[in-house]
Write an enzyme that holds these catalytic residues in place. Structure first.
Site, mmCIF file in Angstrom:
data_model
loop_
_atom_site.group_PDB
_atom_site.id
_atom_site.type_symbol
_atom_site.label_atom_id
_atom_site.label_comp_id
_atom_site.label_asym_id
_atom_site.label_seq_id
_atom_site.Cartn_x
_atom_site.Cartn_y
_atom_site.Cartn_z
ATOM 1 N N HIS A 1 0.992 -1.267 0.236
ATOM 2 C CA HIS A 1 -0.004 -0.062 0.125
ATOM 3 C C HIS A 1 0.828 1.164 0.192
ATOM 4 C CE1 HIS A 1 -3.128 2.991 1.137
ATOM 5 N NE2 HIS A 1 -3.919 1.724 0.799
ATOM 6 N N ASP B 1 -8.035 -5.130 -0.307
ATOM 7 C CA ASP B 1 -8.423 -6.126 -1.410
ATOM 8 C C ASP B 1 -8.231 -7.369 -1.194
ATOM 9 O OD1 ASP B 1 -7.624 -2.987 -3.260
ATOM 10 O OD2 ASP B 1 -9.767 -4.027 -2.957
#
Ligand code: SDX
Length: 449
Positions: free
Chosen positions: A313, A371
């Site tokens: 991320h 996700d």
């Protein structure tokens, strides 16, 4: 908008070449890093700042969402995502993001009533769908139809009218599930379903997706609660790529429907919201826990463009708190749906275990993100992978429109216009011989034919 503390704190930047210095104000928020106000740097030092990808650039002042990437903290208007996922519901979180406070009973009732009565779309929109091929990706359909909403709801496109901004916000939150369900139904060749006002937001979306005229649809509380929680986990996330796209589009004065369509387009990328679909494809490609190490080696290989989807991320250098909630929810839902032996879940859990012990992932602080587990739940709820990013878009519409509203109401709001470091040709004159050359080529071509 809380007062930004401007204190008379400055930072001095010195050009080692010329010895010239420039004092830049430092702005302090409530929590998180201070920011250096560089708005005056070009006037003072005739220089731009450079930050491709904007990883250390504050693009706005916001009160909506705070992320501490090192600690794995996510707050919406000060409330932790863990608490909101456990105790709140999606429309309450939508109200909180839009208005700054949790609603009281009356406010919540009015808001839910308003959203419920905006869920239908203009009947002409169903013919609009007919222009797509049946095998069109639902995200392509959603992007196109959302932009088209401004052609149907022109009475709520004046961005300077607070009432029209409120109507447009509610229309987008209310109609996104309807459009998403229509995109799904269209792609499987089944008739569209109308919303049913007696159902709550998540139940209504699921019935529009899964009910068929041939039989009554009975909402499953396990599935609708999981759906509502997934929408909360996707609601907003500070200035991510798609939100920044919405803000930049909105800064030109574009109408809110067009701005949200731009956000949908950006979210579709596999590095962003498209990752949930990519995670399932990756898990299916891995196929068996015995293949995991091969894929981890590919992800670590600098010469291989493969990345472990659902890992890493830009901001989180710790576990994404949404992934923690999503992982717990995946176990609960699969257990309750008697699918606890789901092979993809087994691979995901083993993959996470191996990756988090691997020096490459540890040193680069790559953890599962929102996700990684969401696709496993969505698949168990009956959605095809092509619908996963569409579901992300339904949740994120609340964040997009709340960020858009905050930007429009921000007195310092102006059109976004980044600059660049130019490395092209210096000025050069248009040479006659090149014209002569062009003519000779033209004559050659002319004679040839
Ligand atoms: C979302 O911004 C948001 O808030 C987004 C989001 C939201 O709610 O809006 O949280 C939603 O987009 C989540 C992210 C979903 N994307 C994926 O899961 C795709 C896989 N992940 C990546 O492609 C990647 O991690 C990004 C795009 C998410 C972040 O990319 P960055 O900013 O380049 O990551 P980084 O700078 O931290 O990378 C550090 C290193 C790099 O290697 P070096 O150049 O240092 O050698 O780690 C490597 C990267 O190449 N790396 C990975 C990796 N992610 C980063 N290597 C293998 N697998 C990965 N997944």
């Amino acid at each position: 908008m809380n007062k930004v503390q401007h204190e008379n704190h400055t930072m001095t930047l010195t050009d080692d070449l010329t010895g010239k210095s420039v004092k830049l104000p430092v702005m302090k928020g409530t929590i998180g890093p201070d920011v250096i106000d560089v708005r005056g740097i070009y006037g003072a030092a005739n220089k731009f700042t450079f930050d491709p990808g904007y990883s250390v650039t504050g693009s706005c002042i916001s009160e909506l969402t705070y992320i501490d990437g090192d600690e794995g903290i996510l707050l919406h208007r000060g409330y932790s995502i863990e608490e909101l996922a456990e105790k709140s519901d999606f429309l309450e979180v939508a109200y909180l993001l839009l208005n700054g406070e949790l609603p009281n009973i009356t406010e919540k009732g009015e808001f839910v009533e308003a959203i419920t009565h905006h869920t239908m779309v203009h009947e002409q929109i169903s013919t609009f769908f007919r222009g797509f091929r049946r095998d069109a990706h639902p995200m392509a359909i959603l992007c196109g139809v959302t932009g088209a909403l401004s052609a149907f709801y022109h009475d709520s496109t004046d961005i300077h009218d607070p009432h029209q901004r409120m109507i447009a916000s509610r229309r987008l939150i209310a109609k996104m599930p309807t459009l998403a369900a229509m995109a799904y139904k269209y792609s499987i060749g089944q008739p569209f379903n109308y919303p049913k006002n007696e159902l709550n937001y998540a139940e209504n979306f699921l019935q529009m997706c899964f009910s068929v005229p041939a039989e009554d649809y009975v909402p499953d509380p396990i599935v609708s609660n999981a759906m509502d929680k997934i929408l909360i986990l996707h609601a907003d996330h500070e200035q991510n790529a798609s939100t920044s796209t919405v803000r930049l589009a909105g800064s030109s004065g574009a109408n809110p429907f067009a701005c949200i369509a731009a956000g949908i387009a950006s979210l579709w990328g596999p590095a962003h919201g498209g990752a949930n679909e990519a995670v399932i494809k990756m898990l299916e490609e891995i196929g068996d826990v015995s293949n995991i190490q091969k894929f981890i080696n590919k992800a670590k290989d600098k010469n291989d463009s493969f990345r472990l989807m659902g890992f890493g991320h830009r901001v989180y250098k710790n576990y994404d708190p949404r992934a923690t909630v999503m992982k717990e929810s995946a176990h609960e839902v699969l257990e309750e749906l008697n699918m606890q032996d789901d092979p993809l879940l087994k691979i995901a859990i083993e993959l996470e275990k191996i990756a988090l012990k691997d020096e490459y992932f540890i040193s680069k602080k790559l953890f599962p993100n929102v996700d990684f587990y969401s696709g496993i739940i969505l698949k168990s709820l009956g959605f095809p992978t092509s619908m996963f990013t569409v579901l992300f878009a339904i949740g994120r519409t609340v964040g997009w429109i709340s960020q858009w509203k905050e930007m429009i109401e921000d007195p310092i709001n102006k059109i976004g216009r980044p600059r660049q470091l130019y490395t092209g040709y210096k000025s050069r004159t248009y040479q006659i011989e090149s014209t002569r050359e062009k003519k000779s080529i033209f004559n050659w071509l002319w004679k040839k034919n």
